[in-house]
Enzyme design. Sequence first.
Site, PDB file in Angstrom:
ATOM      1  N   LYS A  11      27.156  11.382  -1.565  1.00  0.00           N
ATOM      2  CA  LYS A  11      25.795  11.864  -1.308  1.00  0.00           C
ATOM      3  C   LYS A  11      25.511  13.171  -2.046  1.00  0.00           C
ATOM      4  CE  LYS A  11      26.224  11.881   3.247  1.00  0.00           C
ATOM      5  NZ  LYS A  11      27.593  11.350   3.507  1.00  0.00           N
ATOM      6  N   ARG A  13      22.024  12.426  11.361  1.00  0.00           N
ATOM      7  CA  ARG A  13      23.323  11.824  11.618  1.00  0.00           C
ATOM      8  C   ARG A  13      23.391  11.194  12.999  1.00  0.00           C
ATOM      9  NH1 ARG A  13      26.458  15.079   7.775  1.00  0.00           N
ATOM     10  NH2 ARG A  13      28.593  14.299   7.596  1.00  0.00           N
ATOM     11  N   ARG A  54      39.338  15.159  -2.872  1.00  0.00           N
ATOM     12  CA  ARG A  54      38.405  16.285  -2.848  1.00  0.00           C
ATOM     13  C   ARG A  54      39.037  17.478  -2.128  1.00  0.00           C
ATOM     14  NH1 ARG A  54      32.535  15.223  -0.207  1.00  0.00           N
ATOM     15  NH2 ARG A  54      33.496  15.764   1.757  1.00  0.00           N
ATOM     16  N   ARG A 101      37.874  22.642   1.338  1.00  0.00           N
ATOM     17  CA  ARG A 101      37.356  22.260   2.653  1.00  0.00           C
ATOM     18  C   ARG A 101      38.484  21.770   3.542  1.00  0.00           C
ATOM     19  NH1 ARG A 101      31.970  18.645   2.451  1.00  0.00           N
ATOM     20  NH2 ARG A 101      32.865  18.068   4.465  1.00  0.00           N
ATOM     21  N   ARG A 112      35.976  11.968  11.679  1.00  0.00           N
ATOM     22  CA  ARG A 112      34.652  11.939  11.034  1.00  0.00           C
ATOM     23  C   ARG A 112      34.159  10.503  10.871  1.00  0.00           C
ATOM     24  NH1 ARG A 112      36.278  15.471   6.158  1.00  0.00           N
ATOM     25  NH2 ARG A 112      34.265  15.008   5.201  1.00  0.00           N
TER      26      ARG A 112
HETATM   27  P1  ADP Z   1      30.728  14.857   4.706  1.00  0.00           P
HETATM   28  O1  ADP Z   1      29.558  13.966   4.424  1.00  0.00           O
HETATM   29  O2  ADP Z   1      31.724  14.884   3.634  1.00  0.00           O
HETATM   30  O3  ADP Z   1      31.341  14.615   6.059  1.00  0.00           O
HETATM   31  P2  ADP Z   1      29.042  17.221   5.270  1.00  0.00           P
HETATM   32  O4  ADP Z   1      29.129  18.415   4.418  1.00  0.00           O
HETATM   33  O5  ADP Z   1      27.768  16.472   5.284  1.00  0.00           O
HETATM   34  O6  ADP Z   1      30.263  16.354   4.759  1.00  0.00           O
HETATM   35  O7  ADP Z   1      29.389  17.589   6.794  1.00  0.00           O
HETATM   36  C1  ADP Z   1      30.518  18.324   7.164  1.00  0.00           C
HETATM   37  C2  ADP Z   1      30.543  18.524   8.691  1.00  0.00           C
HETATM   38  O8  ADP Z   1      29.418  19.313   9.097  1.00  0.00           O
HETATM   39  C3  ADP Z   1      30.447  17.255   9.524  1.00  0.00           C
HETATM   40  O9  ADP Z   1      31.706  16.642   9.710  1.00  0.00           O
HETATM   41  C4  ADP Z   1      29.846  17.803  10.832  1.00  0.00           C
HETATM   42  O10 ADP Z   1      30.823  18.444  11.619  1.00  0.00           O
HETATM   43  C5  ADP Z   1      28.879  18.862  10.357  1.00  0.00           C
HETATM   44  N1  ADP Z   1      27.509  18.328  10.126  1.00  0.00           N
HETATM   45  C6  ADP Z   1      26.868  18.224   8.930  1.00  0.00           C
HETATM   46  N2  ADP Z   1      25.641  17.694   9.084  1.00  0.00           N
HETATM   47  C7  ADP Z   1      25.507  17.423  10.404  1.00  0.00           C
HETATM   48  C8  ADP Z   1      24.477  16.849  11.202  1.00  0.00           C
HETATM   49  N3  ADP Z   1      23.324  16.426  10.670  1.00  0.00           N
HETATM   50  N4  ADP Z   1      24.687  16.715  12.540  1.00  0.00           N
HETATM   51  C9  ADP Z   1      25.832  17.130  13.095  1.00  0.00           C
HETATM   52  N5  ADP Z   1      26.844  17.675  12.420  1.00  0.00           N
HETATM   53  C10 ADP Z   1      26.700  17.824  11.085  1.00  0.00           C
END
Ligand code: ADP
Length: 197
Positions: free
Chosen positions: A20, A95, A134, A140, A152
């Site tokens: 994404k 999400r 990654r 991260r 996740r």
């Molecule tokens: P990825 O898609 O690789 O999991 P993100 O950077 O989108 O990475 O998200 C990292 C973390 O941030 C998620 O595992 C969650 O804990 C938190 N997070 C991100 N966006 C949301 C959201 N919309 N609602 C709840 N938690 C979120």
Amino acid sequence: MQGIYSMLNLILFGPPGAGKGTQSEKLISQYHLKHISTGDLLRAERQEGTELGIQANEYISKGELVPDAVVIGMVRNFMLSNTDAHGFIFDGFPRTIPQAEALDAMLTEFNAQIDVVLGLEVQEDELVKRLLLRGQTSGRADDQSEETIRTRFQEYQNKTLPIQGYYDQKSKYVGVHGIGEIDEIFSQLCEKIDALN
Ligand code: ADP
């Protein structure tokens, strides 16, 4: 007031590691959109050491979703401070179903709507490989532990995947095969977007 072609709001949807972030970068320059990544916003808060960032990190480090109210408030603030945008790419948001409902309500307030939900479809074994890779360079912590990655995916399966049905019911979901050359996937996404006009 938005013209027919001047406003485009899209959600880039898909599991962790689907690409994404990579595709968002290409899409924002092609369509002149503002990028909203809740993951990036949360990491920036953590970096700055804000109360929100510290609390969010408790969830992020375990691979759990941050509470809806926190991310919804953050997205709302971002949109309010970018009212001149030609549209938004939502990346990693919504999400959960409550987040999707809140987003719809916010956009309605701005006299706008979600035009399309583009789903990057990638199966789990490929995703785990990508995330661990990654993790070697991204710094991260949530990409470095298989246990966190597994949590996740569970969160994705239980809370995020139902969103696909939510937008499918509104005839807004379009899936794209997310494995292959980055540019090939990008041109498929562009094809879907250009077909909207
Ligand atoms: P990825 O898609 O690789 O999991 P993100 O950077 O989108 O990475 O998200 C990292 C973390 O941030 C998620 O595992 C969650 O804990 C938190 N997070 C991100 N966006 C949301 C959201 N919309 N609602 C709840 N938690 C979120």
